[in-house]
Enzyme design. Structure first.
Site, mmCIF file in Angstrom:
data_model
loop_
_atom_site.group_PDB
_atom_site.id
_atom_site.type_symbol
_atom_site.label_atom_id
_atom_site.label_comp_id
_atom_site.label_asym_id
_atom_site.label_seq_id
_atom_site.Cartn_x
_atom_site.Cartn_y
_atom_site.Cartn_z
ATOM 1 N N HIS B 132 0.871 -1.181 0.000
ATOM 2 C CA HIS B 132 0.000 0.000 0.000
ATOM 3 C C HIS B 132 0.909 1.232 0.000
ATOM 4 C CE1 HIS B 132 -2.759 2.982 1.813
ATOM 5 N NE2 HIS B 132 -3.756 2.175 1.519
ATOM 6 N N ASP B 208 3.070 -4.303 7.624
ATOM 7 C CA ASP B 208 1.801 -3.587 7.527
ATOM 8 C C ASP B 208 0.698 -4.628 7.719
ATOM 9 O OD1 ASP B 208 -0.550 -2.414 6.760
ATOM 10 O OD2 ASP B 208 0.133 -1.779 4.769
ATOM 11 N N GLN B 211 -4.624 -5.059 6.960
ATOM 12 C CA GLN B 211 -5.637 -5.961 6.385
ATOM 13 C C GLN B 211 -5.715 -7.288 7.127
ATOM 14 O OE1 GLN B 211 -7.837 -5.161 4.115
ATOM 15 N NE2 GLN B 211 -6.978 -3.161 3.689
ATOM 16 N N LYS B 234 -10.554 -0.519 10.495
ATOM 17 C CA LYS B 234 -10.755 -1.686 9.632
ATOM 18 C C LYS B 234 -11.098 -2.915 10.458
ATOM 19 C CE LYS B 234 -7.336 -0.192 6.170
ATOM 20 N NZ LYS B 234 -8.133 0.519 5.170
ATOM 21 N N CYS B 376 -4.722 2.673 -3.550
ATOM 22 C CA CYS B 376 -3.460 3.151 -2.978
ATOM 23 C C CYS B 376 -2.346 2.135 -3.174
ATOM 24 C CB CYS B 376 -3.608 3.486 -1.489
ATOM 25 S SG CYS B 376 -4.770 4.800 -1.192
#
Lengths: 168, 418
Positions: B132, B208, B211, B234, B376
């Site tokens: 991302h 990261d 998600q 999220k 993104c």
């Protein structure tokens, strides 16, 4: 919520399916300008030739949604062969149409918006009739996220004209 | 239906959905079909009520007052920190969980503090093509500032990282930044394997997890990374708060991030003494209500069980991939790993030659919310030769009827454009 037919007029779908003036002119001598829509990743390439103060030729390349592609196609047909000042006027008028507040449109989202319509004075009167086929894009204003799709090619064209003038 | 590895209890989606007030609304005369949780998830009453309760009964600034409710506010804020830390298996949750604005800011904290302290001209850092922008741009900014070289782990046609040349890419590298799960392809990356190789080469690993944390069990120790960032919004929590986890021994050595109140022990005209971790990285009044909301979101997810959520999402992803492929055949191309066990419930797709923007617009007429755009992740879009994709993303509150509604609306979009 306005219906899809407000957005996807037949003329828009026609220009989307069979875009006019597709391709790229050889640059140089043509001016070549790229435009990006950071929201959706659409990219457009406008190449244009200005001869004796007239947009003598223009071609559109790149990829995008039906609105951005049809707007570019309609634009190319509208400005080809026109003197630069007229093209600039057209850009101003088109962008004016794209910035009309939702509530000033007769068939907009109903309710309170319509009640206010008469009270809102437009900063500059926009002669939508003068836009001809381009007026088909006026429904886009009712879908605010899509306005940038419709104006992408026009902003790119304006940049191309600036570029050509700065070289002249 | 594929056989599941997981033996957890089946998720009762119909009951669970009642916890989410927004999912009862209509869009354009249709019940909402929310398929954009990879962008931002909806919040259950439990989260909304916890935030409201805090605001109505407890709010005061934290770490300041001596009076009762200020102490209570501080206790609830710090309890949320420990709760979130335990949720991801942080060895030392009270010290290692840094509250940031979101995952993006968490990753920027690493670039600003660890990056500035450790990366110098000529150093190499390694990213993947599927990151991302939040895990690319902070490193590009630092690379420009410091004269760093960026190397890229490529992505294959199925959406997996190509790790054949990993050892070569890691020679002399100081940092590896990798996503646990792609927000476009859904790919679950072998983060542990990458971290082991990176550590062997002397590099630090930043993950990261924006998600992955909302959709599968997370254990930072098992992953073997050094930093891990994710966002509350999220994972059923509010916007405005995210988390950066870092190893105690690394965080303890780092300089502060922003300057201001809270991040200092002492300030004199001649200079300041920074506070201990984690507050050293949290200048100014933090998002207190949001921390309470995040804590409640963690409680909600934990009560259902991340194993159960993962099993549900594998099952639903299998259903979605199978039914969309059967119904649309060559007209649809779903990006990312074909095996649902290798991926999360993020389904980026191309449908005929329709532009994603047009697809999303027509789907919206039927109440179906999907994302359209580059997500993104422009380097990844370029890798696959597309400007944009449409993306339907699944969460614990989605079921097969949502997938069916998506397919029906997609048929309508196809018919509309002829």
């Amino acid at each position: 919520m306005p219906g899809l037919e407000d957005l996807y007029r037949e003329i828009i779908l026609d220009h989307y399916r069979s875009p006019r003036n597709r391709g790229e002119l050889v640059s140089p001598p043509a001016q070549r300008v790229e435009g990006f829509n950071p929201l959706c990743g659409d990219e457009i390439v406008v190449t244009l030739e200005v001869t004796d103060g007239t947009v003598s030729d223009i071609k559109i390349a790149g990829t995008g949604c039906s609105i951005s592609q049809s707007s570019a196609s309609l634009m190319s047909a509208a400005v080809k062969g026109k003197p630069v000042p007229e093209v600039r006027d057209l850009i101003r008028t088109f962008k004016g149409m794209m910035s009309i507040h939702e509530s000033t449109l007769p068939s907009a989202n109903g309710g309170s918006g319509d009640a206010d319509a008469d009270e809102i004075s437009e900063p500059e009167a926009i002669d939508i009739d003068s836009l001809g086929e381009l007026a088909a894009l006026q429904g886009v204003v009712k879908f605010p996220v899509r306005i940038k799709c419709a104006t992408l090619s026009w902003n790119t064209l304006a940049q191309g004209l600036d570029q050509s003038e700065s070289l002249a | 239906m594929a056989e599941l590895n997981d033996t957890g209890p089946e998720l009762d989606v119909a009951t669970l959905r009642k916890d989410f007030p927004l999912l009862t609304r209509e869009v354009n005369g249709h019940p909402i079909i929310y398929l954009d949780s990879a962008s931002s998830s909806q919040r259950p009453f439990q989260v909304l009520d916890a935030m409201r309760d805090y605001d109505e009964t407890t709010h005061a600034n934290v770490h300041r007052g001596v009076y009762g409710i200020a102490e209570e506010a501080t206790r609830r804020f710090e309890a949320a920190r420990v709760n979130v830390g335990r949720f991801i298996g942080a060895p030392n949750p009270a010290r290692e969980i840094i509250f940031a604005k979101n995952a993006t800011e968490g990753l920027n904290v690493v670039a600003h503090t660890w990056g500035r302290a450790n990366l110098h001209e000529g150093d190499a850092i390694v990213l993947t093509e599927m990151e991302h922008h939040a895990n690319i741009v902070p490193w590009q900014m630092l690379a420009t500032e410091r004269g760093l070289t960026i190397r890229w782990i490529p992505v294959d046609d199925e959406g997996h990282l190509v790790l054949d040349d990993l050892a070569t890419l890691l020679v002399g590298a100081k940092l590896v930044a990798v996503t646990c799960m792609s927000n476009v392809l859904g790919t679950l990356n072998p983060v542990r394997r990458i971290a082991e190789a990176a550590h062997a080469a002397g590099a630090v690993v930043v993950a990261d997890a924006a998600q992955s944390v909302p959709h599968l069990p997370t254990d930072v120790t098992a992953l073997g990374v050094d930093f891990l960032a994710f966002s509350a919004h999220k994972m059923l929590g509010p916007t405005g708060i995210g988390v950066l986890w870092g190893r105690d021994e690394i965080l303890s050595e780092l300089p502060p991030f922003l300057g201001g109140g809270e991040m200092i022990l002492d300030v004199r005209k001649e200079g300041f003494t920074p506070n201990d971790i984690p507050w050293r990285f949290e200048a100014g009044t933090p998002p207190i209500t949001e921390a309470v909301g995040l804590g409640a979101a963690v409680d909600y997810l934990r009560a259902i069980g991340m194993e159960t959520i993962r099993a549900h999402e594998i099952s639903l992803t299998t259903y979605a991939m199978t039914s969309l492929n059967e119904r649309f055949g060559d007209d649809i191309r779903i990006f990312g790993p074909p095996d649902p066990a290798d991926r999360g419930g993020v389904l980026s797709f191309a449908y005929r030659d329709l532009h994603p923007h047009d697809i999303s617009q027509i789907l919206d007429q039927y109440g179906v919310c999907v994302r359209a755009g580059h997500h993104c992740a422009k380097p990844l879009m370029r890798r696959f030769g597309v400007n944009a994709t449409a993306r339907a993303s699944l969460a614990l509150y989605n079921d097969e009827s949502d997938v069916d509604a998506l397919a029906d609306a997609l048929s309508e979009a196809g018919a509309f454009f002829g």
